[in-house]
Write an enzyme that holds these catalytic residues in place. Structure first.
Site, PDB file in Angstrom:
ATOM      1  N   GLU A  84       0.825  -1.219   0.000  1.00 27.54           N
ATOM      2  CA  GLU A  84       0.000   0.000   0.000  1.00 27.54           C
ATOM      3  C   GLU A  84       0.853   1.260   0.000  1.00 27.54           C
ATOM      4  OE1 GLU A  84      -3.350  -0.021   2.656  1.00 27.54           O
ATOM      5  OE2 GLU A  84      -3.459   2.156   2.700  1.00 27.54           O
ATOM      6  N   LYS A 262      -8.139  -0.853  10.907  1.00 33.47           N
ATOM      7  CA  LYS A 262      -7.428  -1.310   9.689  1.00 33.47           C
ATOM      8  C   LYS A 262      -6.186  -0.448   9.484  1.00 33.47           C
ATOM      9  CE  LYS A 262      -6.526  -1.584   5.078  1.00 33.47           C
ATOM     10  NZ  LYS A 262      -5.650  -0.697   4.285  1.00 33.47           N
ATOM     11  N   ASP A 278       3.283 -14.351  10.826  1.00 36.83           N
ATOM     12  CA  ASP A 278       1.940 -14.709  10.366  1.00 36.83           C
ATOM     13  C   ASP A 278       1.030 -13.481  10.530  1.00 36.83           C
ATOM     14  OD1 ASP A 278      -0.691 -15.615  10.249  1.00 36.83           O
ATOM     15  OD2 ASP A 278      -0.256 -17.514  11.245  1.00 36.83           O
ATOM     16  N   HIS A 375      -2.055  10.459  -0.945  1.00 33.93           N
ATOM     17  CA  HIS A 375      -2.183   9.229  -1.737  1.00 33.93           C
ATOM     18  C   HIS A 375      -1.957   9.506  -3.215  1.00 33.93           C
ATOM     19  CE1 HIS A 375      -4.610   6.451   1.130  1.00 33.93           C
ATOM     20  NE2 HIS A 375      -3.437   6.795   1.589  1.00 33.93           N
TER      21      HIS A 375
HETATM   22  C1  MEV Z   1      -6.106   3.209   4.750  1.00 28.74           C
HETATM   23  O1  MEV Z   1      -5.396   2.039   4.442  1.00 28.74           O
HETATM   24  C2  MEV Z   1      -6.198   3.389   6.242  1.00 28.74           C
HETATM   25  C3  MEV Z   1      -7.152   4.494   6.690  1.00 28.74           C
HETATM   26  O2  MEV Z   1      -8.439   4.299   6.107  1.00 28.74           O
HETATM   27  C4  MEV Z   1      -7.242   4.414   8.193  1.00 28.74           C
HETATM   28  C5  MEV Z   1      -8.314   5.300   8.804  1.00 28.74           C
HETATM   29  O3  MEV Z   1      -9.292   5.631   8.116  1.00 28.74           O
HETATM   30  O4  MEV Z   1      -8.162   5.591  10.000  1.00 28.74           O
HETATM   31  C6  MEV Z   1      -6.671   5.857   6.231  1.00 28.74           C
END
Ligand code: MEV
Length: 423
Positions: A84, A262, A278, A375
């Site tokens: 990513e 995430k 893992d 990004h």
């Molecule tokens: C993207 O991989 C992770 C985010 O979505 C985390 C978040 O929204 O806190 C930017």
């Protein structure tokens, strides 16, 4: 695609040929570049064949370094493996913010893994099994002598009936030293089967490590002067307040909490992968922990105190720095060497700090200018590459399109313009 019966048993080079032939016969031939990229170098292919069944290639995942982390007073360059864009840049940015406030402090993370053994028809035998603790300890240690020789082995027992299914749940903790522990506890659990059946009177249904990984609970904290958070035309105090509010949103809304977490796992999983661990075990443990109260919530907390923003992350992180893929994969050893060969506990604590940094970076971007601007810059480089730019052209094409429309057509046009004769 239909593969011949002997595919599984073929040597890796022949397996690749069989795959290629079957793909072509099925009307979806493999591309030359894709073929070459997955089959090299020969050592990677050999390693893949050693590590998994039916191997046909190795996938190179980018590894980068998030520099500038100050963790428990030590300067640490963190290897991160991720596909990513912006994850490593984000971690680096947050590491810099936090080091100005004294860096991260970490704690927790016992090297204990737990095996669960479910004994069918033995729900009434809890006290008998508990009373047999000394024999259970003996059997467990006898099953993992090398671990005991290194100072690990049996550490505890819990027994509980699961009445609905008439099952007895027996949980045994093992100190796995620097190994993540799944293999070790699975060995011990299977060795215990006959003993538990004799004592409990039932039949073992199954035994397997639990990925709850409760003993691996780690914490990371920072406290950063709010002034350092000023961004996108907003002052530091306002930014700190917005971060706290963003965290509160995650606490109230599980659909936001999962994205919040995430982002944290972007950091933790990247450290796990860079050190040959893992990543699914780490993810599983984290999400169970996030739902421990019965409703799913954020793994981190933030509060404002005396002109500072304080952040904390608590999450189980089952990592190993020895054994398993860690010991056979040179890429994993590379990651560990960059970190100065930490033990499992220190590695988990580093990953915890990186997870918190990742979260801080995401939240400050989200409540600041938004994440798309950062990004897009990285996305522009990918588009430039896809359009055919190579070497220094990639940066130049990316820089041109980043200011305007960031899409394939813009990248192709910018590249054509760059290569125009006489420019
Ligand atoms: C993207 O991989 C992770 C985010 O979505 C985390 C978040 O929204 O806190 C930017």
């Amino acid at each position: 695609m239909t593969l011949p019966e002997r595919f599984r048993y073929a040597a890796v080079a022949e397996r690749r040929d069989l795959l290629r032939a079957a793909a072509a016969a099925g009307g979806h031939p493999l591309g030359d570049a894709e073929w070459a990229a997955t089959g090299q170098p020969a050592e990677a292919l050999e390693l893949a064949d050693l590590m998994v069944e039916s191997a046909v290639g190795a996938l190179a995942v980018p590894v980068g370094i998030a520099a500038g982390f100050l963790i428990d007073g030590r300067e640490i360059a963190v290897p991160m493996a991720t596909e990513e864009p912006s994850v490593i840049a984000a971690a680096t940015h947050a590491a810099r913010l936090v080091r100005g406030g004294g860096g991260f402090t970490t704690g927790g993370g016992l090297p204990l893994a737990t095996v669960q053994i479910f004994v069918d028809g033995a729900a009434g035998a809890a006290s008998r099994v508990t009373a047999a603790e000394p024999r259970i300890r003996e059997w467990v240690d006898a099953a993992v002598p090398a671990l005991v020789a290194r100072g690990g082995g049996y550490r505890g027992l819990r027994v509980r009936a699961l009445p609905a299914g008439g099952m007895l749940k027996v949980e045994v903790d093992l100190d796995c030293r620097d190994a993540m522990g799944a293999n070790k506890v699975n060995t011990a659990g299977e060795a215990l089967r006959p003993l538990l059946e004799r004592i409990g009177g039932g039949e073992v249904l199954m035994s397997i490590v639990t990925n709850a990984s409760r003993h691996h609970l780690c914490t990371a904290r920072f406290s950063c002067p709010e002034g350092r958070l000023a961004r996108a035309g907003r002052g530091g105090a306002e930014m700190a307040e917005r971060v706290v509010r963003a965290n509160a949103v995650a606490a109230e809304d599980p659909d936001r909490a999962i994205t919040h977490n995430k982002g944290i796992m972007n950091g933790i999983a990247a450290v796990a992968l860079a050190t040959g661990n893992d990543t699914r075990a780490v993810e599983a443990a984290a999400h169970l922990h996030a739902g421990r109260s019965g409703s799913y919530g954020p793994l981190s907390t933030y509060r404002r105190e005396d002109g500072r923003l304080a952040g904390e992350l608590a999450v189980p992180i089952p990592l190993g720095s020895a054994g398993g893929a860690v010991s056979v994969h040179p890429g994993a050893r590379f990651g560990l060497q960059v970190l100065g060969n930490p033990g499992a506990r220190a590695l988990a604590r580093i990953a915890c700090a990186v997870g918190l940094a990742q979260n801080l970076a995401a939240l400050t971007a989200l409540v600041g200018e938004g994440i798309q601007r950062g990004h897009l810059r990285l996305h522009a480089r990918r588009l430039a590459f896809q359009a055919g730019a190579r070497g220094a052209e990639v940066e130049r094409v990316a820089a041109r399109i980043a200011a305007g429309r960031v899409d394939e057509a813009a990248a192709a046009a910018a590249l054509a313009d760059l290569r125009r004769p006489g420019r």
